[in-house]
Design an enzyme around this catalytic site. Structure first.
Site, mmCIF file in Angstrom:
data_model
loop_
_atom_site.group_PDB
_atom_site.id
_atom_site.type_symbol
_atom_site.label_atom_id
_atom_site.label_comp_id
_atom_site.label_asym_id
_atom_site.label_seq_id
_atom_site.Cartn_x
_atom_site.Cartn_y
_atom_site.Cartn_z
ATOM 1 N N LYS A 72 0.883 -1.169 0.000
ATOM 2 C CA LYS A 72 0.000 0.000 0.000
ATOM 3 C C LYS A 72 0.921 1.220 0.000
ATOM 4 C CE LYS A 72 -3.973 1.902 2.525
ATOM 5 N NZ LYS A 72 -4.855 2.206 1.389
HETATM 6 C C1 LIG Z 1 -6.532 0.196 -3.801
HETATM 7 C C2 LIG Z 1 -7.216 -0.298 -2.591
HETATM 8 N N1 LIG Z 1 -7.823 -1.495 -2.634
HETATM 9 C C3 LIG Z 1 -8.475 -1.994 -1.559
HETATM 10 C C4 LIG Z 1 -8.555 -1.274 -0.379
HETATM 11 C C5 LIG Z 1 -9.279 -1.849 0.800
HETATM 12 O O1 LIG Z 1 -8.366 -2.219 1.805
HETATM 13 P P1 LIG Z 1 -8.764 -2.178 3.338
HETATM 14 O O2 LIG Z 1 -10.017 -2.957 3.466
HETATM 15 O O3 LIG Z 1 -7.617 -2.810 4.030
HETATM 16 O O4 LIG Z 1 -8.942 -0.756 3.709
HETATM 17 C C6 LIG Z 1 -7.931 -0.033 -0.295
HETATM 18 C C7 LIG Z 1 -7.955 0.756 0.952
HETATM 19 O O5 LIG Z 1 -7.059 0.666 1.728
HETATM 20 C C8 LIG Z 1 -7.242 0.460 -1.419
HETATM 21 O O6 LIG Z 1 -6.662 1.666 -1.374
#
Ligand SMILES: Cc1ncc(COP(=O)(O)O)c(C=O)c1O
Length: 313
Positions: A156
């Site tokens: 991320k």
């Molecule tokens: C590109 C992306 N996909 C999926 C998610 C969902 O991840 P999470 O449920 O850990 O927030 C996020 C958010 O963090 C994201 O930025």
């Protein structure tokens, strides 16, 4: 939505004033996008507040840093304690928490070696992310998600969100609330900041991580809840057109939580209302997060702050 400031930000182990958490314009991160970060929510409970899946988020931060060879001088426990400390110092819940590790001021070359790693944790109020109670109207993006072996999707990283910005701006300009991108092979990947789920004939589907999707903590929570509810669950590659003929489609994410989708490319999904399985899963998710149902998976970390108002109104 403008950022609602709080009083303190955690910086490398110390709480500093919000206004002092600044960077030099020549910091490595500003030029090369060298950051990894998290988004976490803290929910109000009947008797206080609790952070949702804190260790899992901080482990993902450590994993993102590892992928980018960024050595964080803090353990998982120290990072989790930092989140609790900053929330309790600011006394603001429900809230969104933004930990970020970045390459700071040191050298200007692409090599990050000479630029120090800094870690910040901020928290602030942040409400509903995907607008619309009856479900979002979204589109398929003309942008693909990151191709394998270009930018690592499991990290991320701040730089990945340049792709997300292209997706989101295009959607907004064309009158949609959000978009879903396909991967480089034309298979369903994810939203600009959300994972995607489909329900068809009573089965819950989501793309596997190999389709360039982030390993969402909410995705994992929904898979766990669904299996616990006895639903048939499949992680498999999904062709674009399956979205159009699905009975239900919804987004998951820390910001988006569980958000139903009403239409995709102006094709109405199901009967255009949040579906029964979406509602069942959302009910369980918010029930646990808000402390109204037992925390049977051990997802909550209590903080000593009383909630002022629900975050998802
Ligand atoms: C590109 C992306 N996909 C999926 C998610 C969902 O991840 P999470 O449920 O850990 O927030 C996020 C958010 O963090 C994201 O930025």
């Amino acid at each position: 939505m403008p950022i609602q400031t709080t009083s303190k930000i955690w910086h490398n182990g110390n709480l500093i004033p919000w206004e002092s958490a600044t960077l030099h314009v020549m910091s490595h991160v500003i030029h090369y996008g060298s950051s990894v970060f998290e988004g976490i929510r803290c929910y109000g409970q009947p008797h206080g507040s609790a952070v949702f899946r804190l260790p899992e988020h901080m482990q993902r931060l450590l994993d993102s840093a590892k992928i980018y060879r960024m050595e964080l001088p803090f353990t998982l426990e120290e990072l989790c304690a930092g989140v609790v400390d900053v929330i309790e110092a600011n006394g603001v819940t429900p809230c969104y928490i933004r930990p970020i590790a970045l390459r700071g001021y040191g050298e200007i070359g692409v090599s990050p070696k000479g630029s120090p790693v800094e870690v910040y944790i901020a928290n602030f109020p942040w409400g509903k992310y995907i607008p619309g109670h009856g479900g979002a109207d979204i589109c398929i993006s003309s942008w693909n998600r990151l191709a394998p072996n270009t930018m690592p999707s499991l990290a991320k990283a701040g730089a990945n969100y340049m792709n997300s910005q292209l997706m989101h701006m295009e959607a907004e300009i064309n009158g949609y609330q959000e978009s879903i991108a396909l991967d480089v092979n034309g298979l369903v990947s994810e939203g600009s900041g959300e994972n995607v789920f489909i329900v068809r004939n009573g089965v819950l589907y989501t793309p596997p991580l190999a389709n360039s999707a982030l390993s969402g903590i909410t995705r994992d929570s929904v898979l766990t809840i669904a299996r616990h509810l006895g639903l048939a669950v499949t992680e498999q590659a999904l062709p674009r057109e399956l979205l159009y003929i699905a009975d239900e489609v919804f987004f998951t994410g820390t910001a988006a939580e569980v958000s139903p989708i009403r239409s995709i490319d102006r094709i109405v999904i199901g009967d255009g209302k949040p579906g029964e399985i979406t509602k069942k899963i959302a009910d369980e998710f918010f029930g646990i997060a808000n402390g109204l149902k037992p925390d049977r998976f051990g997802w909550l970390t209590p903080v000593k702050v009383s909630a002022s108002e629900p975050v998802t109104v």
